[in-house]
Design a protein around this motif. Structure first.
Motif, PDB file in Angstrom:
ATOM      1  N   GLY A   8      50.005  -3.125  28.491  1.00 62.28           N
ATOM      2  CA  GLY A   8      49.456  -4.158  27.605  1.00 62.28           C
ATOM      3  C   GLY A   8      48.155  -4.777  28.088  1.00 62.28           C
ATOM      4  N   LEU A   9      47.446  -4.042  28.927  1.00 61.18           N
ATOM      5  CA  LEU A   9      46.210  -4.619  29.473  1.00 61.18           C
ATOM      6  C   LEU A   9      44.993  -3.746  29.152  1.00 61.18           C
ATOM      7  CD1 LEU A   9      47.527  -5.517  33.038  1.00 61.18           C
ATOM      8  CD2 LEU A   9      47.050  -7.150  31.220  1.00 61.18           C
ATOM      9  N   ALA A  10      43.896  -4.418  28.826  1.00 63.47           N
ATOM     10  CA  ALA A  10      42.605  -3.726  28.699  1.00 63.47           C
ATOM     11  C   ALA A  10      41.813  -4.166  29.921  1.00 63.47           C
ATOM     12  CB  ALA A  10      41.898  -4.149  27.423  1.00 63.47           C
ATOM     13  N   VAL A  11      41.779  -3.290  30.926  1.00 66.36           N
ATOM     14  CA  VAL A  11      41.152  -3.684  32.195  1.00 66.36           C
ATOM     15  C   VAL A  11      39.728  -3.126  32.283  1.00 66.36           C
ATOM     16  CG1 VAL A  11      41.350  -3.597  34.712  1.00 66.36           C
ATOM     17  CG2 VAL A  11      43.410  -3.745  33.322  1.00 66.36           C
ATOM     18  N   ASN A  12      38.781  -4.019  32.512  1.00 71.64           N
ATOM     19  CA  ASN A  12      37.402  -3.586  32.764  1.00 71.64           C
ATOM     20  C   ASN A  12      37.274  -3.383  34.268  1.00 71.64           C
ATOM     21  OD1 ASN A  12      36.637  -4.042  30.021  1.00 71.64           O
ATOM     22  ND2 ASN A  12      36.586  -6.225  30.494  1.00 71.64           N
ATOM     23  N   VAL A  13      37.319  -2.128  34.689  1.00 71.88           N
ATOM     24  CA  VAL A  13      37.203  -1.837  36.131  1.00 71.88           C
ATOM     25  C   VAL A  13      35.711  -1.779  36.465  1.00 71.88           C
ATOM     26  CG1 VAL A  13      37.781  -0.213  37.969  1.00 71.88           C
ATOM     27  CG2 VAL A  13      39.378  -0.564  36.090  1.00 71.88           C
ATOM     28  N   LYS A  14      35.268  -2.789  37.203  1.00 75.41           N
ATOM     29  CA  LYS A  14      33.828  -2.883  37.477  1.00 75.41           C
ATOM     30  C   LYS A  14      33.530  -2.468  38.906  1.00 75.41           C
ATOM     31  CE  LYS A  14      33.032  -6.664  34.281  1.00 75.41           C
ATOM     32  NZ  LYS A  14      32.576  -8.048  34.149  1.00 75.41           N
ATOM     33  N   PRO A  15      32.544  -1.594  39.086  1.00 76.13           N
ATOM     34  CA  PRO A  15      32.226  -1.179  40.459  1.00 76.13           C
ATOM     35  C   PRO A  15      31.670  -2.342  41.276  1.00 76.13           C
ATOM     36  CG  PRO A  15      30.574  -0.357  38.932  1.00 76.13           C
ATOM     37  CD  PRO A  15      31.651  -0.968  38.094  1.00 76.13           C
ATOM     38  N   GLY A  16      31.938  -2.285  42.578  1.00 70.60           N
ATOM     39  CA  GLY A  16      31.401  -3.328  43.467  1.00 70.60           C
ATOM     40  C   GLY A  16      30.086  -2.865  44.054  1.00 70.60           C
ATOM     41  N   GLY A  17      29.772  -3.372  45.206  1.00 71.43           N
ATOM     42  CA  GLY A  17      28.511  -3.012  45.854  1.00 71.43           C
ATOM     43  C   GLY A  17      28.202  -4.002  46.945  1.00 71.43           C
TER      44      GLY A  17
END
Lengths: 249, 334
Positions: B64-73
């Motif tokens: 039930g999740l829409a996850v925005n997986v954002k790259p780090g740095g």
């Protein structure tokens, strides 16, 4: 009475600082995100001396790089003002090379020259050199017809005289360009230190960033601003003397 | 009259009850997905394979999740983003977490990704034989000033009573030239991500290499963990549970040797710059660091290692006072 440049810097710095504090306290952020007064004061007391030495180290490299750039830009600018192919080639090459981002070129420089003084100096010089060169070429390529015409018609015009006439007539522009490029030299040195050097304030900022320590960075920014402003004040003073001397000739 | 009343009130009421009952029985997939942001520690590479797996295999969506997986740095800090509300979950190293909490950041740790810190030192056993920590004496050791590796190396030297004057600490960056040239004996790198790349280069040059693992010498400095805010855990506990359940499942599946090809393809999909043969070497190296044994429960928080990390930071004055790190550890996975 503080010089205009210094109080302008202080105004900008403390306005930015106040904005940070406003964000911190209005959003109730921890000292990890934005440090509080006590932490900044503590960092200031602990690192002021260390960072001042680092900034002076950076400034000395920046000044050296700046002087080097002025000399190189003057020589190349004199050749680049020519309307023959070599002048045109230099102008085009300068435009192209300055388009390269230094962060892409810097790693190559560090591999070739190591992470010592020479790399920092070269990068500082590169960042301020090209804008300086393009301005000098622009200034020296522009004929001062009303004066040059006389020497040309009497067949007494030599290249040295032409350069002198154009530099003399555009001394205000030249001084503005030289003062403006001083900040670029400082920025260039800091960028070089940030990328790969082992000394200077750019290196200290990198360490502080590793430790997510914004308090140290705020102290560093203050010192960078103050020292750069003092250097600019010195250059303006020097420019004033030169203009005065030329004016009295 | 009664029939008319039934038609006017009774029927619509029964209808409403039916509709509400059916809505309650609607499949999970029909519900709108809850959107959350997840900030990684680093760019898309092998160290985030499980995160990408959970995303790409639809595990987050299944929960039930829409996850925005954002790259780090290098300049991205998940903890700061959590506090500012830009992300709800993030990956941070233990030293980041401890440092943040010591400055009042309301962060909790909900799962630990690496069981062994990937920070190792590469060396040439022919030129630099290392059998005991005492063999470090007289060597030139690369460290990143201000980085994790500096903290780990200083802790290692202190643990074995080696004076810093007995070694030469060499400041390193991304350029490996001093190591290739033999100016530096030991060079810090990430065991899973960088060692396969550097190893290939050394092998091409006909050189042997080995890796020094500080955890085998008793320095268990925790690396990447999944973090969230205390508020998130208290107010949206169910979301946290669903997130961590999907994430850990993603990691377990990604590290399962049976799913090797899918995991490799996934890394290559998100990171086109790393050659496939390197990713093939990186995956088993990552598995060893995250799953010490086949039956290991992925995501387990090693409280003793966290406490040692805090001790090290305290001893090196990287934090002014104890934060009692055990209070931050909130394992959700089980």
């Amino acid at each position: 009475m503080l010089h205009r440049r210094i109080y302008q810097f202080l105004m900008i710095y403390f306005t930015g600082f106040a904005a940070l504090m406003l964000v911190k306290y209005s959003l109730d952020l921890s000292d990890y995100v934005i440090p509080g007064f006590s932490e900044i004061w503590s960092a200031c007391r602990r690192y002021f001396g260390l960072y001042l030495l680092a900034v002076l180290n950076t400034l000395s490299i920046a000044i050296l790089g700046h002087v080097l750039s002025i000399c190189m830009a003057t020589v190349v600018g004199i050749i680049g003002r020519l309307t023959i192919w070599i002048g045109s080639f230099i102008r085009v090459a300068a435009y192209n090379i300055q388009a390269y981002p230094i962060v892409a070129v810097a790693p190559i420089i560090f591999i070739l020259l190591g992470d010592g003084l020479s790399s920092r100096l070269l990068i500082a010089a590169m960042i301020c050199y090209f804008p300086l060169l393009l301005s000098i070429i622009g200034i020296l390529s522009e004929p001062v017809s009303e004066i040059e015409h006389f020497f040309e018609s009497t067949h007494r015009m030599k290249w040295q005289l032409q350069v002198k006439i154009r530099a003399f007539e555009n001394i205000h522009k030249l001084m503005t360009v030289i003062v403006g490029s001083a900040t670029l030299a400082m920025v260039g040195t800091i960028v070089a230190e940030f990328i790969a050097a082992n000394a200077g304030i750019g290196y200290s900022i990198r360490i502080a960033l590793y430790q997510s320590d914004l308090a140290k960075i705020l102290v560093a920014l203050f010192l960078i601003g103050i020292c750069t402003s003092i250097y600019l004040v010195f250059l303006e003073w020097l420019g004033g003397i030169i203009k005065e001397r030329i004016g009295s000739i | 009259m009664q029939r008319q009343l039934f038609h006017q009130i009774g029927l619509p009421t029964v209808g409403m009850i039916l509709i509400l009952s059916l809505a309650g029985c609607a499949p999970e997939a029909d519900k709108p997905l809850e959107e959350v942001n997840y900030r990684l520690k680093w760019l898309y590479n092998i160290s985030v394979v499980g995160d990408l797996y959970a995303l790409d295999s639809g595990l987050f969506a299944k929960h039930g999740l829409a996850v925005n997986v954002k790259p780090g740095g290098p300049e991205k800090d998940a903890i700061k983003e959590l506090e500012l509300g830009h992300a709800q979950f993030g990956v941070a190293s233990a030293d980041q977490v401890i440092r943040a909490v010591s400055k009042g950041s309301p962060i909790v740790v909900i799962a630990q990704l690496f069981q062994t810190n990937p920070m190792h030192w590469i060396f040439r056993p022919d030129k630099t034989p290392l059998k005991t920590p005492q063999d470090l004496k007289g060597k030139t050791i690369g460290i990143t000033h201000g980085g994790n590796d500096e903290t780990i190396m200083r802790a290692l030297l202190a643990k074995y009573g080696i004076q810093e004057s007995a070694v030469t600490l060499f400041s390193v960056r991304y350029d490996y030239t001093p190591f290739y040239q033999g100016k530096v004996d030991l060079w810090p790198l990430y065991r899973n991500a960088q060692a396969p790349i550097i190893g290939v280069k050394l092998q091409k040059a006909g050189e042997r290499f080995d890796l020094m693992d500080p955890s085998k010498m008793g320095i268990r400095f925790v690396a990447n963990s999944v973090v969230t805010t205390r508020k998130m855990l208290e107010e949206r506990r169910e979301t946290v549970h669903r997130f961590i359940k999907a994430l850990l499942q993603g990691w377990r599946e990604a590290l399962n040797p049976a799913n090797k090809e899918k995991a490799i393809a996934l890394v290559l999909k998100y990171n086109k710059e790393t050659p496939e043969e390197i990713v093939r070497q990186q995956l088993p190296a990552t598995r060893i660091l995250m799953m010490p044994s086949a039956d290991f429960e992925f995501g387990t928080i090693d409280a003793a290692a966290w406490q040692q990390t805090e001790e090290i930071m305290l001893a090196q004055k990287l934090i002014p006072v104890r934060v009692y790190v055990e209070k931050l550890l909130k394992p959700i996975g089980k």
